[in-house]
Structure formats: C-alpha cells, structure tokens
Design a protein around this motif. Structure first.
Motif, PDB file in Angstrom:
ATOM      1  N   THR A  40       0.828  -1.194   0.000  1.00  0.00           N
ATOM      2  CA  THR A  40       0.000   0.000   0.000  1.00  0.00           C
ATOM      3  C   THR A  40       0.869   1.253   0.000  1.00  0.00           C
ATOM      4  O   THR A  40       0.966   1.963   1.000  1.00  0.00           O
ATOM      5  CB  THR A  40      -0.950   0.002   1.212  1.00  0.00           C
ATOM      6  OG1 THR A  40      -1.671   1.233   1.214  1.00  0.00           O
ATOM      7  CG2 THR A  40      -0.201  -0.143   2.524  1.00  0.00           C
ATOM      8  N   GLY A  41       1.534   1.516  -1.106  1.00  0.00           N
ATOM      9  CA  GLY A  41       2.307   2.733  -1.242  1.00  0.00           C
ATOM     10  C   GLY A  41       3.801   2.559  -1.053  1.00  0.00           C
ATOM     11  O   GLY A  41       4.298   1.528  -0.595  1.00  0.00           O
ATOM     12  N   GLU A  42       4.508   3.599  -1.424  1.00  0.00           N
ATOM     13  CA  GLU A  42       5.974   3.609  -1.414  1.00  0.00           C
ATOM     14  C   GLU A  42       6.555   3.533  -0.008  1.00  0.00           C
ATOM     15  O   GLU A  42       7.605   2.928   0.215  1.00  0.00           O
ATOM     16  CB  GLU A  42       6.460   4.885  -2.100  1.00  0.00           C
ATOM     17  CG  GLU A  42       7.873   4.820  -2.617  1.00  0.00           C
ATOM     18  CD  GLU A  42       7.958   4.178  -3.986  1.00  0.00           C
ATOM     19  OE1 GLU A  42       8.821   3.300  -4.144  1.00  0.00           O
ATOM     20  OE2 GLU A  42       7.177   4.543  -4.872  1.00  0.00           O
TER      21      GLU A  42
ATOM     22  N   ASN B  90      -0.271 -11.539  -1.904  1.00  0.00           N
ATOM     23  CA  ASN B  90      -0.439 -11.064  -0.533  1.00  0.00           C
ATOM     24  C   ASN B  90      -0.703  -9.564  -0.582  1.00  0.00           C
ATOM     25  O   ASN B  90       0.152  -8.782  -0.997  1.00  0.00           O
ATOM     26  CB  ASN B  90       0.821 -11.351   0.284  1.00  0.00           C
ATOM     27  CG  ASN B  90       1.127 -12.830   0.351  1.00  0.00           C
ATOM     28  OD1 ASN B  90       0.479 -13.581   1.072  1.00  0.00           O
ATOM     29  ND2 ASN B  90       2.125 -13.283  -0.418  1.00  0.00           N
ATOM     30  N   PHE B  91      -1.895  -9.163  -0.158  1.00  0.00           N
ATOM     31  CA  PHE B  91      -2.302  -7.763  -0.198  1.00  0.00           C
ATOM     32  C   PHE B  91      -1.994  -7.102   1.140  1.00  0.00           C
ATOM     33  O   PHE B  91      -2.659  -7.363   2.137  1.00  0.00           O
ATOM     34  CB  PHE B  91      -3.794  -7.655  -0.499  1.00  0.00           C
ATOM     35  CG  PHE B  91      -4.188  -8.185  -1.853  1.00  0.00           C
ATOM     36  CD1 PHE B  91      -4.005  -7.423  -2.996  1.00  0.00           C
ATOM     37  CD2 PHE B  91      -4.740  -9.452  -1.979  1.00  0.00           C
ATOM     38  CE1 PHE B  91      -4.368  -7.911  -4.236  1.00  0.00           C
ATOM     39  CE2 PHE B  91      -5.111  -9.953  -3.215  1.00  0.00           C
ATOM     40  CZ  PHE B  91      -4.921  -9.173  -4.354  1.00  0.00           C
ATOM     41  N   TRP B  92      -1.004  -6.225   1.147  1.00  0.00           N
ATOM     42  CA  TRP B  92      -0.614  -5.500   2.354  1.00  0.00           C
ATOM     43  C   TRP B  92      -1.339  -4.157   2.369  1.00  0.00           C
ATOM     44  O   TRP B  92      -0.812  -3.137   1.932  1.00  0.00           O
ATOM     45  CB  TRP B  92       0.894  -5.277   2.365  1.00  0.00           C
ATOM     46  CG  TRP B  92       1.731  -6.513   2.463  1.00  0.00           C
ATOM     47  CD1 TRP B  92       1.929  -7.464   1.508  1.00  0.00           C
ATOM     48  CD2 TRP B  92       2.523  -6.924   3.587  1.00  0.00           C
ATOM     49  NE1 TRP B  92       2.787  -8.437   1.952  1.00  0.00           N
ATOM     50  CE2 TRP B  92       3.163  -8.133   3.234  1.00  0.00           C
ATOM     51  CE3 TRP B  92       2.753  -6.385   4.865  1.00  0.00           C
ATOM     52  CZ2 TRP B  92       4.017  -8.805   4.102  1.00  0.00           C
ATOM     53  CZ3 TRP B  92       3.603  -7.052   5.727  1.00  0.00           C
ATOM     54  CH2 TRP B  92       4.223  -8.254   5.347  1.00  0.00           C
ATOM     55  N   PHE B  93      -2.559  -4.167   2.870  1.00  0.00           N
ATOM     56  CA  PHE B  93      -3.348  -2.942   2.926  1.00  0.00           C
ATOM     57  C   PHE B  93      -3.765  -2.641   4.359  1.00  0.00           C
ATOM     58  O   PHE B  93      -4.102  -3.552   5.113  1.00  0.00           O
ATOM     59  CB  PHE B  93      -4.593  -3.062   2.041  1.00  0.00           C
ATOM     60  CG  PHE B  93      -4.298  -2.917   0.566  1.00  0.00           C
ATOM     61  CD1 PHE B  93      -4.324  -1.675  -0.040  1.00  0.00           C
ATOM     62  CD2 PHE B  93      -3.978  -4.026  -0.204  1.00  0.00           C
ATOM     63  CE1 PHE B  93      -4.046  -1.540  -1.393  1.00  0.00           C
ATOM     64  CE2 PHE B  93      -3.697  -3.909  -1.552  1.00  0.00           C
ATOM     65  CZ  PHE B  93      -3.732  -2.655  -2.156  1.00  0.00           C
TER      66      PHE B  93
ATOM     67  N   ASN C 125      -8.335   1.549  -2.426  1.00  0.00           N
ATOM     68  CA  ASN C 125      -7.316   1.005  -3.336  1.00  0.00           C
ATOM     69  C   ASN C 125      -7.365  -0.519  -3.364  1.00  0.00           C
ATOM     70  O   ASN C 125      -7.194  -1.141  -4.419  1.00  0.00           O
ATOM     71  CB  ASN C 125      -5.925   1.473  -2.902  1.00  0.00           C
ATOM     72  CG  ASN C 125      -5.659   2.924  -3.244  1.00  0.00           C
ATOM     73  OD1 ASN C 125      -6.448   3.582  -3.912  1.00  0.00           O
ATOM     74  ND2 ASN C 125      -4.540   3.440  -2.774  1.00  0.00           N
ATOM     75  N   PHE C 126      -7.607  -1.128  -2.213  1.00  0.00           N
ATOM     76  CA  PHE C 126      -7.700  -2.584  -2.106  1.00  0.00           C
ATOM     77  C   PHE C 126      -8.894  -3.105  -2.902  1.00  0.00           C
ATOM     78  O   PHE C 126      -8.771  -4.039  -3.705  1.00  0.00           O
ATOM     79  CB  PHE C 126      -7.824  -2.965  -0.638  1.00  0.00           C
ATOM     80  CG  PHE C 126      -7.942  -4.442  -0.359  1.00  0.00           C
ATOM     81  CD1 PHE C 126      -7.227  -5.374  -1.091  1.00  0.00           C
ATOM     82  CD2 PHE C 126      -8.766  -4.896   0.658  1.00  0.00           C
ATOM     83  CE1 PHE C 126      -7.330  -6.740  -0.821  1.00  0.00           C
ATOM     84  CE2 PHE C 126      -8.878  -6.258   0.936  1.00  0.00           C
ATOM     85  CZ  PHE C 126      -8.165  -7.178   0.191  1.00  0.00           C
TER      86      PHE C 126
ATOM     87  N   PHE D 122       0.726   0.262   8.990  1.00  0.00           N
ATOM     88  CA  PHE D 122       2.063  -0.336   9.007  1.00  0.00           C
ATOM     89  C   PHE D 122       3.153   0.680   9.320  1.00  0.00           C
ATOM     90  O   PHE D 122       4.299   0.310   9.605  1.00  0.00           O
ATOM     91  CB  PHE D 122       2.383  -0.961   7.638  1.00  0.00           C
ATOM     92  CG  PHE D 122       1.508  -2.122   7.262  1.00  0.00           C
ATOM     93  CD1 PHE D 122       1.510  -3.292   8.008  1.00  0.00           C
ATOM     94  CD2 PHE D 122       0.687  -2.063   6.136  1.00  0.00           C
ATOM     95  CE1 PHE D 122       0.713  -4.375   7.654  1.00  0.00           C
ATOM     96  CE2 PHE D 122      -0.106  -3.140   5.771  1.00  0.00           C
ATOM     97  CZ  PHE D 122      -0.099  -4.290   6.526  1.00  0.00           C
ATOM     98  N   GLY D 123       2.822   1.961   9.246  1.00  0.00           N
ATOM     99  CA  GLY D 123       3.832   3.015   9.339  1.00  0.00           C
ATOM    100  C   GLY D 123       4.828   2.886  10.471  1.00  0.00           C
ATOM    101  O   GLY D 123       6.044   2.936  10.245  1.00  0.00           O
TER     102      GLY D 123
END
Length: 248
Positions: free
Chosen positions: A7-9, A84-87, A96-97, A128-129
């Motif tokens: 989910t993003g950079e 594997n969707f890391w959202f 986005n998911f 996750f930040g």
C-alpha cells in the motif's frame, strides 16, 4: 509466483524483502479522490491521469510507468500464483484494495490479506507506518486467506463506491469477514463524506471545527485532523485541498 502488493511507497522502506520470497507490486493511486466511474479501463486510466496531473502538478510520479504498470502486473497473474495484499484499515487503503481486486484475472489464485496487527486502539489507523521489519513479519504470519465470497465482496464494494451508491455500500458494510475488518466503520466514513466526496461532509465539518477552535496554521490542523479522523487515511495533500477550500 508469489507477489506482495504494498500500500504505497512508504511501506517499501521497512518491508522485510530479504525475509520474504516474492516480487513486490506497489500501489501508488489515491482513489479516495477524483473521478472513478468510467465504462472502460483505458478511459479510467486516462481520467485518473488527467485528474492527478492537474491536481498535483508538482508530483514526480509518471502515471503510466509508476501506476498503471504496477496494476498491470496483477492483470497478468497465472494459475497457482500467490498474492499477498498489504493494505491498512483506513478508507484510503481500503478503496485502493477494493479496486485492485477488480483487476484480478479469472485464474486459480491464492489470495491473502495482510493486515496491521495493532494492540493499542489509538494506533489503529496508523497502519504499518510505525512497524519494524520484525513486526511486519508477524503481520505476514497472521495473514488471512480471501475466499471467493471475499473476492466478490471486494468487487461489489468497489462498484458501489465508484457508482456513488451509498445505499448499497451501507448494506455491504454489514458483511463479516476477517479479510475486511472494520468494514462498517470505513463504509460509514465514506458515506459521511457525501455522495461524491465533494459536498460539505464529515471531513470538511471536522476540519472547520478544528480551525474554529483556534488552530490557525495548516501543519497543526493536519496533525489534529489526523488524530481525530485517522480512519480516512488522508495524506497532507488531501487535507490541504480541503483546508484551501475552507479558507476561501
């Protein structure tokens, strides 16, 4: 093949690449704003590119190379591939998911949702930040497999959102699935924005209340809004757009 859809950079910086097998796909869209309803996928890409280039002209992201190309990797999946969707849980990530699920080919795929494991409720929308690579590995170890019903739910959620069909979105929010935790809260957050996200809705009202309370600069307003309404997952760019409209 094994794929990790991030989910993003930002997540890439702490992602334990050396500990997990597979290729990385990065989602760089922000479908929480701008046009999302079109009849064809090429028209969708074109509308999104035009909107983002006009709204964020300072961005160094090349839409075709950095956004569309990543999505197309998922459109070319083969039988037996694992994704594997890391959202995260917030609305920004969930939209986005949902959209990403609509792009998957009709193949025999192994699909998993990797969710942030958050012990402190106050950190729920931080995602996750704040997590270390070790903590991310723990999230991966506790991933949940998406069922065919989950896949259809994700597609239906996206259809309702993209059609601004808030009645259907409200009905779908009652679904119970470990792959879609906090779904009811997230859908309500979207419904509270107004039918197209551009009316005077919850984010505008909350930010106005913050400004009326005596906060007189954007940096502080952004921090307070993020603490109160982290469920939206807005970055500073999205909140700055609302801030500028209110200041007018």
């Amino acid at each position: 093949m094994i794929y990790h859809v991030l989910t993003g950079e930002a997540l890439l910086q702490s992602f334990p690449k050396g500990k997990l097998e597979g290729s990385v796909v990065i989602i760089r869209e922000c479908l929480i704003e701008g046009p999302v309803k079109t009849d064809t996928l090429p028209a969708f890409w074109e509308n999104r590119m035009e909107y983002l280039s006009n709204t964020y002209p300072e961005s160094d992201i090349h839409y075709v190379d950095d956004v569309v190309f990543e999505f197309e990797k998922l459109m070319e999946l083969q039988d037996g591939d694992e994704v594997n969707f890391w959202f995260e849980h917030d609305l920004f990530c969930q939209l986005n998911f949902w959209f990403t699920l609509t792009l998957l080919p009709a193949k025999n795929l192994k699909l998993y949702r990797v969710s942030p494991i958050v012990k402190n409720p106050k950190m729920l929308w931080h995602g996750f930040g704040p997590m270390s690579p070790k903590e991310l590995l723990n999230c991966f170890s506790n991933k949940t497999q998406l069922t065919p019903a989950d896949l259809e739910l994700g597609k239906d959620l996206w259809k309702a959102y993209s059609n601004s069909d808030m009645n259907t979105l409200s009905e779908l929010s009652n679904a119970i699935s470990p792959s879609f935790p906090h779904l009811k809260e997230v859908c309500k957050a979207q419904i509270d924005r107004g039918s197209d996200g551009n009316q005077i809705g919850r984010p505008e009202r909350v930010l106005k209340q913050i400004l009326d309370s005596g906060v007189n600069n954007f940096e502080e307003a952004f921090q307070v809004f993020s603490e109160q309404e982290g469920i939206y997952g807005f970055g500073d760019s999205q909140i700055l757009n609302i801030y500028d409209r209110l200041m007018e």
